[in-house]
Write a protein that holds these residues in place. Structure first.
Motif, PDB file in Angstrom:
ATOM      1  N   ILE A 186       0.765  -1.229  -0.092  1.00 51.92           N
ATOM      2  CA  ILE A 186      -0.010   0.115  -0.061  1.00 51.92           C
ATOM      3  C   ILE A 186       0.905   1.091  -0.018  1.00 51.92           C
ATOM      4  O   ILE A 186       0.541   2.139  -0.757  1.00 51.92           O
ATOM      5  CB  ILE A 186      -0.992   0.027   1.173  1.00 51.92           C
ATOM      6  CG1 ILE A 186      -2.127  -1.115   1.112  1.00 51.92           C
ATOM      7  CG2 ILE A 186      -1.640   1.304   1.278  1.00 51.92           C
ATOM      8  CD1 ILE A 186      -3.085  -1.307   2.312  1.00 51.92           C
ATOM      9  N   SER A 187       1.994   1.138   0.814  1.00 53.63           N
ATOM     10  CA  SER A 187       2.824   2.184   0.665  1.00 53.63           C
ATOM     11  C   SER A 187       3.299   2.872  -0.511  1.00 53.63           C
ATOM     12  O   SER A 187       3.454   3.933  -0.940  1.00 53.63           O
ATOM     13  CB  SER A 187       3.885   2.102   1.809  1.00 53.63           C
ATOM     14  OG  SER A 187       3.434   1.997   3.071  1.00 53.63           O
ATOM     15  N   ARG A 188       3.844   1.717  -1.104  1.00 55.61           N
ATOM     16  CA  ARG A 188       4.550   1.971  -2.504  1.00 55.61           C
ATOM     17  C   ARG A 188       3.416   2.500  -3.593  1.00 55.61           C
ATOM     18  O   ARG A 188       3.716   3.034  -4.337  1.00 55.61           O
ATOM     19  CB  ARG A 188       5.074   0.644  -2.926  1.00 55.61           C
ATOM     20  CG  ARG A 188       6.394   0.490  -2.300  1.00 55.61           C
ATOM     21  CD  ARG A 188       7.349  -0.744  -2.972  1.00 55.61           C
ATOM     22  NE  ARG A 188       8.645  -0.876  -2.016  1.00 55.61           N
ATOM     23  CZ  ARG A 188       9.632  -0.262  -2.316  1.00 55.61           C
ATOM     24  NH1 ARG A 188       9.704   0.649  -3.143  1.00 55.61           N
ATOM     25  NH2 ARG A 188      10.865  -0.428  -1.751  1.00 55.61           N
ATOM     26  N   ALA A 189       2.313   1.651  -3.538  1.00 54.27           N
ATOM     27  CA  ALA A 189       1.326   1.971  -4.550  1.00 54.27           C
ATOM     28  C   ALA A 189       0.755   3.340  -4.169  1.00 54.27           C
ATOM     29  O   ALA A 189       0.456   4.345  -5.260  1.00 54.27           O
ATOM     30  CB  ALA A 189      -0.216   1.167  -4.286  1.00 54.27           C
ATOM     31  N   PHE A 190       0.489   4.131  -2.997  1.00 52.39           N
ATOM     32  CA  PHE A 190       0.206   5.056  -2.901  1.00 52.39           C
ATOM     33  C   PHE A 190       1.117   6.181  -3.166  1.00 52.39           C
ATOM     34  O   PHE A 190       1.115   7.305  -3.699  1.00 52.39           O
ATOM     35  CB  PHE A 190      -0.081   5.603  -1.306  1.00 52.39           C
ATOM     36  CG  PHE A 190      -0.200   7.000  -0.813  1.00 52.39           C
ATOM     37  CD1 PHE A 190      -1.647   7.604  -1.274  1.00 52.39           C
ATOM     38  CD2 PHE A 190       0.568   7.674  -0.119  1.00 52.39           C
ATOM     39  CE1 PHE A 190      -1.701   8.871  -0.869  1.00 52.39           C
ATOM     40  CE2 PHE A 190       0.390   9.051   0.243  1.00 52.39           C
ATOM     41  CZ  PHE A 190      -0.699   9.796  -0.392  1.00 52.39           C
ATOM     42  N   PHE A 191       2.555   5.798  -3.020  1.00 54.29           N
ATOM     43  CA  PHE A 191       3.700   6.939  -3.555  1.00 54.29           C
ATOM     44  C   PHE A 191       3.400   7.145  -5.008  1.00 54.29           C
ATOM     45  O   PHE A 191       3.583   8.125  -5.493  1.00 54.29           O
ATOM     46  CB  PHE A 191       5.060   6.350  -2.861  1.00 54.29           C
ATOM     47  CG  PHE A 191       6.017   7.108  -3.524  1.00 54.29           C
ATOM     48  CD1 PHE A 191       6.594   8.367  -3.236  1.00 54.29           C
ATOM     49  CD2 PHE A 191       6.603   6.627  -4.917  1.00 54.29           C
ATOM     50  CE1 PHE A 191       7.620   9.147  -3.684  1.00 54.29           C
ATOM     51  CE2 PHE A 191       7.765   7.430  -5.524  1.00 54.29           C
ATOM     52  CZ  PHE A 191       8.050   8.572  -4.735  1.00 54.29           C
ATOM     53  N   ALA A 192       3.373   6.020  -5.729  1.00 48.71           N
ATOM     54  CA  ALA A 192       3.335   5.949  -6.996  1.00 48.71           C
ATOM     55  C   ALA A 192       2.137   6.827  -7.517  1.00 48.71           C
ATOM     56  O   ALA A 192       2.182   7.883  -8.238  1.00 48.71           O
ATOM     57  CB  ALA A 192       3.338   4.537  -7.762  1.00 48.71           C
ATOM     58  N   ALA A 193       1.016   6.497  -6.845  1.00 51.68           N
ATOM     59  CA  ALA A 193      -0.453   7.125  -7.319  1.00 51.68           C
ATOM     60  C   ALA A 193      -0.239   8.564  -7.092  1.00 51.68           C
ATOM     61  O   ALA A 193      -0.894   9.426  -8.035  1.00 51.68           O
ATOM     62  CB  ALA A 193      -1.640   6.324  -6.884  1.00 51.68           C
ATOM     63  N   LEU A 206      -7.681   5.231  -0.954  1.00 60.96           N
ATOM     64  CA  LEU A 206      -7.878   6.181   0.237  1.00 60.96           C
ATOM     65  C   LEU A 206      -9.296   5.851   0.748  1.00 60.96           C
ATOM     66  O   LEU A 206     -10.320   5.315  -0.077  1.00 60.96           O
ATOM     67  CB  LEU A 206      -8.004   7.455  -0.409  1.00 60.96           C
ATOM     68  CG  LEU A 206      -6.812   8.018  -1.005  1.00 60.96           C
ATOM     69  CD1 LEU A 206      -6.831   9.438  -1.491  1.00 60.96           C
ATOM     70  CD2 LEU A 206      -5.410   7.962   0.203  1.00 60.96           C
ATOM     71  N   ALA A 207      -9.508   5.823   2.052  1.00 63.20           N
ATOM     72  CA  ALA A 207     -10.930   5.953   2.734  1.00 63.20           C
ATOM     73  C   ALA A 207     -11.623   7.025   2.495  1.00 63.20           C
ATOM     74  O   ALA A 207     -11.098   8.110   1.936  1.00 63.20           O
ATOM     75  CB  ALA A 207     -10.602   5.697   4.096  1.00 63.20           C
ATOM     76  N   SER A 208     -12.906   6.689   2.401  1.00 63.36           N
ATOM     77  CA  SER A 208     -13.933   7.891   2.289  1.00 63.36           C
ATOM     78  C   SER A 208     -13.665   9.280   3.018  1.00 63.36           C
ATOM     79  O   SER A 208     -13.532  10.319   2.529  1.00 63.36           O
ATOM     80  CB  SER A 208     -15.238   7.516   2.177  1.00 63.36           C
ATOM     81  OG  SER A 208     -15.548   7.016   3.465  1.00 63.36           O
ATOM     82  N   GLU A 209     -13.109   9.063   4.355  1.00 66.18           N
ATOM     83  CA  GLU A 209     -12.909  10.198   5.206  1.00 66.18           C
ATOM     84  C   GLU A 209     -11.539  10.273   5.499  1.00 66.18           C
ATOM     85  O   GLU A 209     -11.279  10.635   6.609  1.00 66.18           O
ATOM     86  CB  GLU A 209     -13.930   9.806   6.726  1.00 66.18           C
ATOM     87  CG  GLU A 209     -15.185   9.820   6.390  1.00 66.18           C
ATOM     88  CD  GLU A 209     -15.962  10.898   5.812  1.00 66.18           C
ATOM     89  OE1 GLU A 209     -15.446  12.219   6.059  1.00 66.18           O
ATOM     90  OE2 GLU A 209     -16.796  10.715   4.840  1.00 66.18           O
ATOM     91  N   VAL A 210     -10.849  10.037   4.416  1.00 62.29           N
ATOM     92  CA  VAL A 210      -9.305  10.216   4.362  1.00 62.29           C
ATOM     93  C   VAL A 210      -8.884  11.657   5.251  1.00 62.29           C
ATOM     94  O   VAL A 210      -9.589  12.441   4.809  1.00 62.29           O
ATOM     95  CB  VAL A 210      -8.626   9.846   3.511  1.00 62.29           C
ATOM     96  CG1 VAL A 210      -8.650  10.838   2.238  1.00 62.29           C
ATOM     97  CG2 VAL A 210      -7.016   9.779   3.676  1.00 62.29           C
ATOM     98  N   GLU A 211      -7.855  11.548   6.123  1.00 64.85           N
ATOM     99  CA  GLU A 211      -7.305  13.017   6.261  1.00 64.85           C
ATOM    100  C   GLU A 211      -5.837  13.236   6.133  1.00 64.85           C
ATOM    101  O   GLU A 211      -5.085  12.241   6.117  1.00 64.85           O
ATOM    102  CB  GLU A 211      -7.344  13.115   8.003  1.00 64.85           C
ATOM    103  CG  GLU A 211      -8.898  13.227   8.375  1.00 64.85           C
ATOM    104  CD  GLU A 211      -8.814  13.323   9.844  1.00 64.85           C
ATOM    105  OE1 GLU A 211      -7.759  13.408  10.509  1.00 64.85           O
ATOM    106  OE2 GLU A 211     -10.084  13.418  10.537  1.00 64.85           O
ATOM    107  N   ILE A 212      -5.404  14.208   5.558  1.00 65.29           N
ATOM    108  CA  ILE A 212      -4.265  14.683   5.295  1.00 65.29           C
ATOM    109  C   ILE A 212      -3.675  15.674   6.312  1.00 65.29           C
ATOM    110  O   ILE A 212      -3.889  16.864   6.132  1.00 65.29           O
ATOM    111  CB  ILE A 212      -3.937  15.010   3.867  1.00 65.29           C
ATOM    112  CG1 ILE A 212      -4.466  14.033   2.990  1.00 65.29           C
ATOM    113  CG2 ILE A 212      -2.312  15.257   3.546  1.00 65.29           C
ATOM    114  CD1 ILE A 212      -4.374  14.541   1.432  1.00 65.29           C
ATOM    115  N   HIS A 213      -2.510  15.301   7.262  1.00 66.22           N
ATOM    116  CA  HIS A 213      -2.124  16.227   8.009  1.00 66.22           C
ATOM    117  C   HIS A 213      -0.597  16.628   7.358  1.00 66.22           C
ATOM    118  O   HIS A 213       0.426  15.727   7.221  1.00 66.22           O
ATOM    119  CB  HIS A 213      -1.818  15.742   9.430  1.00 66.22           C
ATOM    120  CG  HIS A 213      -3.096  15.343  10.050  1.00 66.22           C
ATOM    121  ND1 HIS A 213      -3.675  15.921  11.132  1.00 66.22           N
ATOM    122  CD2 HIS A 213      -4.172  14.352   9.681  1.00 66.22           C
ATOM    123  CE1 HIS A 213      -4.880  15.321  11.347  1.00 66.22           C
ATOM    124  NE2 HIS A 213      -4.945  14.382  10.492  1.00 66.22           N
TER     125      HIS A 213
END
Length: 304
Positions: A186-193, A206-213
């Motif tokens: 998941i980490s590598r897939a997220f980095f690439a995407a 991503l979850a529907s209620e994802v948060e980015i800090h």
């Protein structure tokens, strides 16, 4: 950390000085870990432990329980620092995140516990005494009697402090374990995407209620507010890619304060860490640290 012998009496036997140093070195890694969990800052934790050494080196006579004595010193020094730290965080620019502790890099400097970035942020809502009681009694397994002596409170009061803290922390504790292979994928897939602004793939991660800090501390470019919700997150990553502002280079995947993630460098050469809280196969929270002051201990990773 310097462990010289400032101010010791010249007539103290060399064997006693050596034993004092040995006792301190035996406890030093645990003390740094405790101070870091109290303060959220690696540099401050190391400063506190250095101050503890200076006090320890000047103690007259023998100490029956060096570990308990040093724990008491470090905890009280941390409580003093928390007063100013909390005032500083009230004026902090953008979201505040603890310094990222990379377990793969510092495996010899820390002992794993289950305090993730999420739980460290939850501890920020505790009073200093609640935080100390929780860490000492629940995480570091110090007896209530000793915690009471450290905090200058009666054991029943300390028990209440720890119970209130545990209740708050328990609500934030992750309910799902992620296998190492799945976390890596998941980490590598997220980095690439995220690098490519691939909203199709991101929508599956991503979850529907994802948060980015994102913590830039006002010193580098970062999101000033927490980004909430998948739609906003997708627009954000797509926009960054479209404007050519986001083309990081992956240095390595890593465990960052108990969460899977990675360390990368952006196109301007700025180091950053990204930690991911994964729940039921989806990324629920993303913690990005870009503040250079919080990444100084990781600069050597550029050369690896």
């Amino acid at each position: 950390m310097t462990t010289g012998n400032p101010g010791r009496r010249s007539n103290e036997p060399a064997s006693a000085r050596g034993q004092r140093l040995d006792d301190f070195e035996t406890e030093r890694k645990r003390l740094v870990r405790l101070a870091y969990r109290m303060l959220g800052s690696i540099a401050d934790a190391e400063d506190v432990v250095q101050d503890a050494w200076l006090r320890w080196s000047r103690v007259e006579g023998g100490i029956d329980q060096p570990a308990a004595y040093l724990t008491r010193i470090v905890t009280r020094l941390c409580l003093d620092r928390l007063k100013s730290a909390r005032a500083q965080r009230e004026t902090y620019i953008g979201p505040w995140l603890p310094d990222p502790l990379i377990e793969a890099v510092e495996a010899e400097e820390t002992i794993a516990d289950d305090l993730t970035v999420t739980l460290m942020l939850a501890m920020e809502r505790l009073s200093p005494l609640e935080r100390a009681a929780f860490l000492l009694h629940v995480v570091f397994d110090v007896t209530l009697t000793e915690v009471a002596a450290t905090l200058g409170r009666e054991p029943p009061a300390v028990r209440q402090l720890a119970a209130r803290a545990r209740k708050h922390i328990q609500a934030a504790r992750p309910r799902y374990n992620v296998e190492a292979a799945e976390a890596e994928r998941i980490s590598r897939a997220f980095f690439a995407a995220s690098r490519e602004g691939d909203t199709r793939v991101l929508s599956t991660l991503l979850a529907s209620e994802v948060e980015i800090h994102a913590d830039g501390g006002g010193k580098v470019l970062a999101f000033r507010n927490v980004v909430r919700g998948m739609d906003r997150a997708l627009r954000l990553f797509a926009g960054l890619r479209r404007k050519g502002r986001f083309s990081p280079i992956l240095l390595r995947t890593a465990t960052i304060d108990g969460l899977p993630g990675y360390v990368s460098i952006d196109r301007g050469g700025l180091l950053q860490t990204t930690a991911l809280e994964i729940i039921e196969g989806r990324i629920a929270k993303i913690y990005i640290v870009r503040n250079p002051d919080k990444l100084a201990h990781l600069q050597t990773m550029r050369e690896e």
